[in-house]
Enzyme design. Sequence first.
Site, short mmCIF file in Angstrom:
data_model
loop_
_atom_site.label_atom_id
_atom_site.label_comp_id
_atom_site.label_asym_id
_atom_site.label_seq_id
_atom_site.Cartn_x
_atom_site.Cartn_y
_atom_site.Cartn_z
N ASP A 8 14.80 19.71 -31.64
CA ASP A 8 13.76 20.64 -31.20
C ASP A 8 13.15 21.22 -32.48
OD1 ASP A 8 12.27 22.77 -30.35
OD2 ASP A 8 13.89 23.83 -29.35
N LYS A 70 4.25 24.10 -38.20
CA LYS A 70 3.94 23.35 -36.97
C LYS A 70 2.53 23.69 -36.46
CE LYS A 70 6.10 22.68 -32.43
NZ LYS A 70 7.23 23.15 -31.60
N GLU A 171 8.06 19.04 -24.99
CA GLU A 171 9.10 20.08 -24.85
C GLU A 171 9.39 20.44 -23.38
OE1 GLU A 171 7.52 23.02 -27.53
OE2 GLU A 171 8.01 21.79 -29.26
N ASP A 193 6.77 27.52 -21.04
CA ASP A 193 7.43 27.43 -22.35
C ASP A 193 6.66 28.25 -23.37
OD1 ASP A 193 8.58 26.72 -24.74
OD2 ASP A 193 8.34 24.56 -24.51
#
Length: 619
Positions: A8, A70, A171, A193
């Site tokens: 992850d 990211k 994800e 999420d």
Amino acid sequence: MGKAIGIDLGTTNSCAAIVENGKPRLITYKGGTTTIPSMFAISEKGERLVGHDAKRQAQLNPQNTVAAAKRLIGRNFHSKTIEKIRQVFTYELVEGESNEVLVKVKDQVFTLEQISAAILRKIKDVAEESLGAEVDQAVITVPAYFNDRQRQAVRTAGRLANLKVLRVLNEPTAAALAYGLGKNLNQRIAVYDLGGGTFDISIIDIKGRIFEVIATGGDTFLGGVDFDDRVMQWVLEQFYKEHAIDLSFDRVAVQRVRDASEAAKIELSGATVTRIHIPFIAKNEANAPLDIDIEFTREKLEQLTQDLVDRTIQNTERILRESGSAKTQIDEVLLVGGQSRMPLVQRRVTDFMGKPPCKGVHPDEAVGIGAAIMSHSLAGTTSDDVTLLDVLPMPIGINKVDGTMHVLFPKNQPLPDYKTRTLTTSKDNQRSIMLRIYQGESQLCAENEMLGTFVFSGIRSAPKGKVQIEVTFHIDSEGILNLTARDKATGQTVESTLKLGKGGGAEPVSAAPAKSEPVERAPPPLPFTMPTSTLAQQIGGPAPVNGGGTPAVPRHDPERTTPGQLPGVRPVDAKPTDAAAPDLKVAGPYAKAGTPPAGAAQPGLWGKVSGWFKGLFGG
Ligand code: AMP
């Protein structure tokens, strides 16, 4: 053969998990922690630091500490997102040759792939130390709302870290796997999420071992760091009001306020009031040290961040609508991502969905665990099969002369899929044609992310309109675009090169000669499935290339696949979705007459392209 893990790769923290003896678990590192800060730094002494080591010195060395990389990966330097980011990031961003974002740390320039690779390599190293075995394969998760370029960049980072990337997995899908696998469920779930940097919402049907994404969406610029920013701005304002000192130009002070703001935010998920205390943050005119010491309440936090939570709810409402589901049709709501622990988030989701979120998943662990389950299956270490059916998060299309986007693949298009289009020359003896490809939800290309510019060169000389180039666009099961072209009359493949561009900027060129290979009629890959009982077997083998439109048997065909039989699943069009769409005449600035344009062939960031369904971007 080494071990396969799930990773992850988060905006703020990353973690890894593995399946051992049939059970998934997070990998623990020295000291018992399971997460590694997603940070990279170069110290004053020139030492490269990753993870906890980088975080420890971040306050004192913020300009040489890369955090939240990211948010930058796979983005165009000139995009609005990067403009915004440059105003708040403490480290320097520079433009790469292909308009990609690069970071400058201690006078050294790194690609985002290199930064992410450093973090992945650290995860690999600590996993190897913890497991006492080599780790050489991984499933890496990405936000569902990542576009093609971002996905491809994560794949590249994995390769640079010496990992065989078994799959780039969304994800929310990973979280759904962690929640639902092995329970023999027949449910439609919503996965909300909210992580450190991104928000995703996905509606997923689970039927036994089949996981079918119905609709997905989100915001790659909405996450915990935005909540921290709001608190940080408020703290800086309070300090200014009290002392008339603006700390926002002091990078070290800003980093300290940011860290304290995040800590206070997290504390207010349990408490209703806390103090933000930062000693010796500045000096007054008399050279006496000044502290920040203020009371901060949950009520104030909620007031400062309410609109961010509202945005997630608006997104949720939209994706529910796109999935064709009423709220009452959602059996469970999964909350994933550290920021979803905030009481305001839980309250708003409960109020909106009309039911409390499921307690069966751990918000910090579900994604890593799901990735581990997936990597275990893909590495061929189990005979249990799981079928994942995913969708495209954002439309992909090509530019039209008026600046609008001709959508080739709509949002929520089941994957994989392919389309063909015929381009014709608009001038006599035109030798090359250029095509720009975009991804995004706006009708205007300029407001979307440009995936790249393709130049089809070495076209044979002929009067205008007499050469027809058939271009096939193929999106694989991970949402990554591949492209190939051939001369319709001769069947010869047409050389194409890819270059990233500024969206309306300088025209990329290629002087590469035409290739004269016969077209290899390999079929498009089949739907993603693993590992023994494949969907290919269920639907009777590869779909033939039928000269246009979607594969003959689309992946979500209700007649062929079980998920389509679930109640409430939107109808699936088994016919080519764009059969009536016009072929394209490339004209105006995109038509190049005469000889191939000057300039050497530019393979671009992701390399040169040719051949049927060969990984276009170096895959
Ligand atoms: P993730 O990317 O899922 O690791 O999420 C990290 C984000 O969650 C960071 O912005 C954290 O500040 C935030 N976070 C972690 N724990 C909590 C908590 N208990 N309450 C609110 N936010 C949290």
